[in-house]
Design a protein around this motif. Structure first.
Motif, short mmCIF file in Angstrom:
data_model
loop_
_atom_site.label_atom_id
_atom_site.label_comp_id
_atom_site.label_asym_id
_atom_site.label_seq_id
_atom_site.Cartn_x
_atom_site.Cartn_y
_atom_site.Cartn_z
N ASN A 180 3.14 -13.42 -5.76
CA ASN A 180 3.32 -14.63 -6.07
C ASN A 180 2.76 -15.50 -4.81
OD1 ASN A 180 4.29 -15.02 -8.85
ND2 ASN A 180 5.94 -13.69 -8.08
N ASP A 184 6.62 -0.05 0.77
CA ASP A 184 7.48 1.08 0.48
C ASP A 184 6.78 2.38 1.02
OD1 ASP A 184 9.42 2.74 -0.18
OD2 ASP A 184 8.92 2.89 -2.33
N LYS A 207 7.97 -2.91 -6.34
CA LYS A 207 9.35 -3.14 -5.78
C LYS A 207 9.37 -4.70 -5.83
CE LYS A 207 10.81 0.75 -4.24
NZ LYS A 207 11.23 1.64 -5.30
N PRO A 208 10.61 -5.26 -5.75
CA PRO A 208 10.71 -6.77 -5.43
C PRO A 208 9.78 -7.47 -4.69
CG PRO A 208 12.82 -5.84 -5.79
CD PRO A 208 11.88 -4.54 -5.73
N ASN A 209 9.58 -6.83 -3.54
CA ASN A 209 8.43 -7.33 -2.57
C ASN A 209 7.33 -7.38 -2.91
OD1 ASN A 209 10.80 -8.19 -0.96
ND2 ASN A 209 10.33 -6.50 0.60
N THR A 210 6.82 -6.39 -3.81
CA THR A 210 5.49 -6.25 -4.27
C THR A 210 5.16 -7.53 -5.14
OG1 THR A 210 5.86 -3.79 -4.49
CG2 THR A 210 3.87 -5.00 -5.60
N LEU A 211 6.12 -8.13 -5.86
CA LEU A 211 5.96 -9.10 -6.72
C LEU A 211 6.20 -10.50 -5.99
CD1 LEU A 211 8.20 -8.44 -9.74
CD2 LEU A 211 5.66 -8.50 -9.75
N GLU A 212 6.95 -10.37 -4.84
CA GLU A 212 7.09 -11.58 -3.89
C GLU A 212 5.65 -11.94 -3.28
OE1 GLU A 212 9.55 -13.75 -3.17
OE2 GLU A 212 11.14 -12.52 -3.88
N ALA A 218 4.11 0.88 -4.45
CA ALA A 218 4.44 -0.48 -4.27
C ALA A 218 3.72 -1.39 -3.39
CB ALA A 218 6.00 -0.29 -3.80
N TYR A 262 7.51 -9.27 3.98
CA TYR A 262 7.96 -8.38 2.78
C TYR A 262 7.65 -6.78 2.91
CZ TYR A 262 8.54 -12.86 0.73
OH TYR A 262 8.72 -14.07 0.56
#
Ligand code: DP6
Length: 359
Positions: free
Chosen positions: A295, A214, A287-292, A316, A341
């Motif tokens: 993982n 981000d 952000k969602p992509n941080t978690l992607e 993020a 991402y």
């Protein structure tokens, strides 16, 4: 040393004009600074890797003015006048004028540029404030040539801290501690010091690839973030944990124990974010992509014998950390699996570096 030791005796020399240029690196904390007392005193000690490629270059030009009733300066980023940078620098000057009494005697021109895009969401306050503090110390050294190199760097770090806490860790390489810690000799709440103990070869040229998830402005400024630790229900435990983590890191760094290093560094990053999620008001800075990405890193580690890990700033973006001997394989993994991402596919390759330089 105490604050008073940084107040100079009156200068005998007079100076009319001149300019100095310094390049200062950014840094990434392994044990995080999150929470501060008055006068930019940290609630807990922190330690960071100094970076090599993410830098701010600042040229400070100065000419004597007629009166000395107020500060006079202009700021330029990449040759463009930046009046919106002025309030932060004005606050900085107000905090440090007692330590640099010449500040009201000159018109200053501050010309600055970053080696990383300003809009990348990477904090430039650490490299920016440390470069400016070093330029100011170069002026002080003109007034007083007997200043030793050791005092020069200590006072520059002391001043940089008053601009932005983490900036005091952005002068020297390659690991810097800021904040008093019982087991780290010379450590101080007032300035950063080079980590003084043995560091295993595993950490030599340690790599940091910054994934720009981000690139927007920070959602929460760090000052607001630090303030959220006042009255935070878990604050005291967190400060204790940071102290303990720094203690544990001493043997990890010495022995080159990468598995324990990974656990400590990732836990620090997630704890920083957990503090923000559990404060009032509360924030989610990932952000969602941080978690992607997180993982994917965990999965990659599970499936290979890689020692890649991540850390986070108060945002993020993800710093992917890995040893030099994995540079090729991890970069391939990043390109194949993580770049998707990143915002516009942007990332920055960096590694541990050796500190600021006068140009
Ligand atoms: C999350 O140094 O930006 O990056 O002192 O208010 O300028 P101020 O805060 P700042 O805080 C940085 C916090 C951090 C963790 C760290 O670098 O240790």
């Amino acid at each position: 040393m105490i604050e008073r030791d940084f107040i100079p005796k009156s200068y005998s020399k007079t100076i009319k004009r001149g300019s100095f240029t310094w390049s200062s690196p950014s840094n990434i904390a392994l044990v995080k600074y999150w929470g501060k007392k008055e006068h930019q005193i940290p609630e807990n000690p922190s330690i960071s890797f100094t970076l090599n490629n993410c830098k701010t270059v600042t040229k400070l030009s100065f000419s004597k003015k007629e009166t000395n009733d107020d500060f006079s300066f202009d700021v330029f980023l990449d040759d463009e006048k930046k009046d919106d940078f002025k309030p932060k620098i004005e606050t900085f000057f107000k905090r440090i004028v007692i330590y640099l009494p010449f500040l009201k005697d000159f018109n200053f021109r501050i010309e600055t540029s970053n080696t990383f895009p300003h809009s990348s969401g990477i904090a430039s306050s650490a490299s920016g404030m440390s470069a400016l503090a070093l330029c100011l110390m170069s002026i002080e050294r003109e007034f007083n040539q007997s200043i030793s190199d050791e005092f020069f760097i200590k006072k520059a770090s002391f001043l940089a801290r008053l601009g932005s806490g983490s900036a005091c860790r952005s002068l020297e390489g390659d690991l810097v501690v800021w904040g008093k810690h019982e087991e780290i000799e010379g450590s101080s709440d007032l300035f950063g010091v080079k980590y003084p103990y043995e560091v295993h070869g595993n950490f030599k040229n340690y790599q940091d690839t910054i994934l720009l998830v981000d690139k927007g402005e920070k959602q929460v400024s760090s000052t607001v973030g630090h303030n959220l630790m006042h009255g935070h229900p878990f604050a005291q435990e967190r400060f204790k944990q940071a102290n303990q983590n720094l203690s544990n890191l001493i043997s990890i760094l010495k022995e080159g124990d990468l598995d324990t290093f990974i656990a400590l560094v990732e836990s620090e990053a997630l704890t920083l974010h957990a503090m923000m999620m559990s404060s009032m008001p509360y924030f989610i800075l990932m952000k969602p992509n941080t978690l992607e990405i997180i993982n994917k890193i965990w999965k990659f580690r599970q499936n290979t014998d890689s020692k890649v890990c991540f850390t986070l700033d108060a945002g993020a973006n993800v710093h992917v950390l890995y040893p030099e001997n994995e540079a090729e394989t991890v970069l391939k993994f990043i390109k194949n699996e993580l770049v998707a991402y990143c915002q516009n596919g942007h990332y920055i390759c960096d590694k541990i570096g050796f500190g600021a330089k006068q140009l």
